[in-house]
Design an enzyme around this catalytic site. Structure first.
Site, mmCIF file in Angstrom:
data_model
loop_
_atom_site.group_PDB
_atom_site.id
_atom_site.type_symbol
_atom_site.label_atom_id
_atom_site.label_comp_id
_atom_site.label_asym_id
_atom_site.label_seq_id
_atom_site.Cartn_x
_atom_site.Cartn_y
_atom_site.Cartn_z
ATOM 1 N N ASP A 63 0.866 -1.168 0.000
ATOM 2 C CA ASP A 63 0.000 0.000 0.000
ATOM 3 C C ASP A 63 0.910 1.227 0.000
ATOM 4 O O ASP A 63 2.130 1.132 0.096
ATOM 5 C CB ASP A 63 -0.969 -0.009 1.193
ATOM 6 C CG ASP A 63 -2.191 0.884 0.915
ATOM 7 O OD1 ASP A 63 -2.127 1.711 -0.036
ATOM 8 O OD2 ASP A 63 -3.198 0.792 1.635
HETATM 9 C C1 BGC Z 1 -4.986 3.248 0.092
HETATM 10 C C2 BGC Z 1 -5.216 2.169 -0.927
HETATM 11 C C3 BGC Z 1 -5.053 2.712 -2.315
HETATM 12 C C4 BGC Z 1 -3.671 3.348 -2.440
HETATM 13 C C5 BGC Z 1 -3.344 3.871 -3.819
HETATM 14 C C6 BGC Z 1 -3.732 4.051 -0.178
HETATM 15 O O1 BGC Z 1 -3.673 5.182 0.611
HETATM 16 O O2 BGC Z 1 -4.925 2.659 1.366
HETATM 17 O O3 BGC Z 1 -6.488 1.605 -0.754
HETATM 18 O O4 BGC Z 1 -5.210 1.691 -3.257
HETATM 19 O O5 BGC Z 1 -3.598 4.423 -1.517
HETATM 20 O O6 BGC Z 1 -4.039 5.007 -4.135
#
Ligand code: BGC
Length: 738
Positions: A262
């Protein structure tokens, strides 16, 4: 490209080029703007890293994708195309209800079709991988991200996880499928006290039994990627957790796709305090077989030194690089680096009438009628004066936080849909969603999410007009809810009621003597006790998406008999969180036949243990009765099954859909067992006064759990079977497993 050719290509790559494939950078690096949820620091990377970078985060738009890809390929020595990945969670231009609403459809087959549409739209505009589905089990309404998930139950969520992946990847039909990345592996929904990014800690038994199944279902359905979660698992953050990634995901489940972190999660291993610096953090992540570093310079700057110092084997990089190249090859990027995206095609494809119709159909099934006193609903199209009030009544942004690309031009607001039914409509916003949004923070560069806040005379006029409308109406529809940024990532709350100005307005409107129908727009299970008395009817509309207003009117006027059933428990108040129907047996149950006196049992002094609106709950305009629950035998062996049959009778003049739910309780186990577990469900159509016989099969597999020796198996003994319309309204019988 043939696999042998791909191998040859990889053999030509330098170590730096291979490491580059493991690096994901965002739009700012490619001069396309940024959409950030994480740390905003300067990355500290060289042009060489950009030139070798393997994938791009949240850059979408056919023309932009063409441009970025072309520029990149011109500079790239081996012409290995970039992979474009985005958050396309429950809609691209056509937006479907938030996943918590999709969960309420109890209709994975329908959702599979929705996700095909999402894939088709996104691919025309440059999407190649989507960071979806999110299938974390959600049981704590304080957590802002409840909206992104299909619910609290492992079985139901697994059915959705499978359908969503199958829809996205759509048997790899050209131009109509996108690679799916399931997230957030694993257990993110169990953050302590619902506070965003907080610790997760639980027994391995519980983790495997309740939290892992939906991710496993996505992996079994063939999802190409898995995203690590921000949280800890047994005190080790998922992103550096070798047990979770390598032992369970890769070795036990056989996942050989790409694991991505993530946002900036490798770097956050330092914040967690399990790595001193980025060098150590990178070592933990790569040893856990995490392939792609999202949006930090950890891998780009530290993998090579780690190899040179003999701390990790180069094989790890080779394996990760190979997995990424294989995915690019599977998508055909070496032949078509744009994955078929085309601005014209996108224009023709997105928000086609049939897609919006499908969103309408889905949203019809997602809406949950929570209350309907004195049959105030359905409303009448003639002969009744209907007013419209509320900050969500004429709001085209009813998409929720994670539908970033939704096209508001096509939104059917409640006002628009109501005008289609009634001609003209008396309307006032009545109040702000929130009077003060300063606590919400921003989200990247999307100002539209913040909304407009009225003050002074303008606000007072809105309220006065609302009360005037109320006085002159037989019934008012009040479109109320949370601010969009009160849920979603970073949207944890300890007050999970409607914002104060809205509660006050509902009270004042009710005081005029009119009947009040509250329609709710929100991204979590709300505590609705405060408004219960003042609302004659409550319709939960979630963030309903593009066709939301139309579906709401379909239900309000009875053109669609509501069939949605909650996939999450709605608490009486926040103090009950976390709350879920499948609680474990305790030594002092609060049942009427308890041997303890009424004080010394598990309970609260001020609210019931159960939800205000339980899992599986939802009203309809028909009335169903469940009877004749019969098993073909009350003895089961490990290789036999039991046939369950139940009669469901529609005792009304209205046709409708029942979601018939099957639960089982294992009465005695080698470890403590839940008081109820959902094991099956069927949606059945009932004509007026019709009785339909519904059947289920109970198999030995359905009775398995992690026993005291941590084997996943069933144990002989007595079981109760329950069937009914929700987790609190059930009829039962029993059987014995030999
Ligand atoms: C979130 C994810 C997301 C990623 C990319 C993160 O802050 O937890 O769910 O896919 O950002 O945008």
């Amino acid at each position: 490209m043939q696999e042998a050719k791909l191998r040859e290509l990889m053999d030509q790559m330098t170590l730096q080029e291979k490491i580059g494939q493991l690096v994901q950078l965002s739009g700012d690096v490619f001069n396309t703007g940024d959409l950030s949820t994480g740390p905003q620091e300067k990355l500290g990377i060289t042009q060489e890293v950009v030139d070798n970078c393997g994938s791009v985060l949240n850059v979408i738009g056919a023309d932009t994708v063409h441009k970025v890809q072309d520029q990149y390929l011109q500079r790239s020595r081996l012409k290995i195309p970039l992979l474009f990945m985005s958050d396309i969670i429950y809609g691209y231009k056509t937006v479907f209800p938030i996943p918590m609403g999709l969960g309420a459809t109890w209709n994975p087959d329908l959702i599979r079709e929705d996700y095909k549409i999402i894939a088709e739209e996104a691919v025309t505009d440059g999407g190649m991988v989507t960071f979806s589905p999110a299938v974390d089990i959600v049981r704590d309404a304080r957590w802002g991200r409840c909206l992104e998930m299909p619910g609290e139950d492992p079985y139901l969520s697994s059915c959705f996880a499978k359908a969503m992946v199958e829809g996205f990847q759509n048997n790899w039909e050209k131009g109509k499928s996108i690679a799916s990345c399931v997230k957030h592996y694993a257990g993110y929904g169990a953050v302590e006290a619902g506070r965003e990014y907080n610790t997760v800690d639980m027994s391995e038994r519980r983790f495997r039994q309740e939290y892992l199944p939906p991710y496993k279902a996505a992996v079994d359905a063939g999802c190409e990627m898995v995203m690590t979660s921000f949280n800890t698992v047994d005190m080790m953050p998922a992103t550096g957790n070798k047990w979770l990634m390598d032992d369970v995901l890769r070795k036990e489940w056989g996942f050989d796709g790409v694991i991505i972190t993530d946002y900036a999660a490798i770097q956050e291993l330092i914040g967690h305090g399990v790595a001193k610096d980025k060098y150590e953090a990178s070592k933990l992540a790569i040893q856990a077989t995490v392939d792609i570093d999202m949006k930090t310079n950890c891998y780009s700057n530290h993998l090579q030194p780690l190899i040179e110092n003999g701390e990790i084997s180069e094989d790890l990089i080779n394996e990760s690089c190979w997995r990424i190249l294989k995915l690019k090859n599977k998508l055909g990027l070496f032949e078509d680096p744009y994955f078929g995206c085309d601005a014209k095609l996108c224009e023709q494809t997105c928000c086609k009438p049939e897609f919006i119709e499908q969103a309408n159909k889905t949203c019809n099934e997602a809406l949950v009628l929570l209350k309907n006193d004195n049959d105030v609903l359905p409303l009448k199209k003639t002969g009744q004066k209907i007013g419209l009030i509320g900050p969500y009544a004429d709001n085209p942004g009813i998409f929720g936080m994670w539908a970033l690309h939704g096209d508001r031009k096509y939104t059917i607001t409640v006002k628009k849909a109501l005008e289609d039914v009634l001609g003209t409509v008396e309307y006032s916003a009545g109040c702000n969603v929130l009077d003060d949004t300063s606590c919400l923070g921003g989200f990247g560069n999307i100002p539209s999410l913040a909304g407009v806040i009225k003050t002074g005379d303008e606000l007072a006029e809105d309220e006065a007009k609302a009360l005037e409308i109320a006085k002159n109406s037989d019934v008012v529809i009040m479109a109320m809810g949370e601010h969009i940024l009160q849920s979603g990532e970073g949207g944890a709350r300890t007050d999970i009621t409607l914002p104060e100005p809205q509660k006050q307005l509902i009270r004042k409107v009710k005081a005029t003597g009119t009947e009040v129908v509250v329609v709710l727009f929100n991204g979590r299970p709300l505590a609705l006790t405060d408004i219960l008395e003042d609302a004659d009817a409550i319709l939960e509309a979630w963030y309903p998406g593009t066709a939301g207003g139309k579906s709401i009117c379909n239900v309000l006027f009875g053109d669609y008999n509501p069939s949605g059933r909650l996939s999450v428990s709605f608490p009486h108040n926040v103090g009950q969180c976390p709350l879920y129907y499948s609680q474990y047996s305790t030594g002092r149950p609060s049942s009427p036949d308890s041997v303890h006196n009424t004080r010394f049992v598990t309970h609260y002094l001020d609210v019931p243990n159960e939800a205000l609106f339980p899992f599986g709950y939802g009203l309809s305009y028909h009335k169903a009765r469940y009877s004749n629950l019969v098993l073909d035998t009350d003895k089961m062996s490990k290789d036999s099954t039991i046939h369950v049959s139940v009669d469901v009778t529609n005792e009304s003049d209205v046709a409708g859909i029942e979601t018939v739910q099957l639960y089982i309780r294992d009465l005695v186990g080698s470890v403590v067992r839940p008081i109820l577990e959902l094991k099956g469900f069927k949606k059945v159509q009932l004509q007026p006064h019709e009785t339909v016989n519904v059947s289920f099969e109970i198999t030995e597999e359905m009775l398995r759990f992690y026993t005291r020796s941590m084997k996943y198996e069933s144990e002989p003994g007595d079981f109760k079977v329950f069937v009914g319309c929700n987790s609190m309204n059930l009829i039962s019988t029993s059987f014995t497993l030999k």
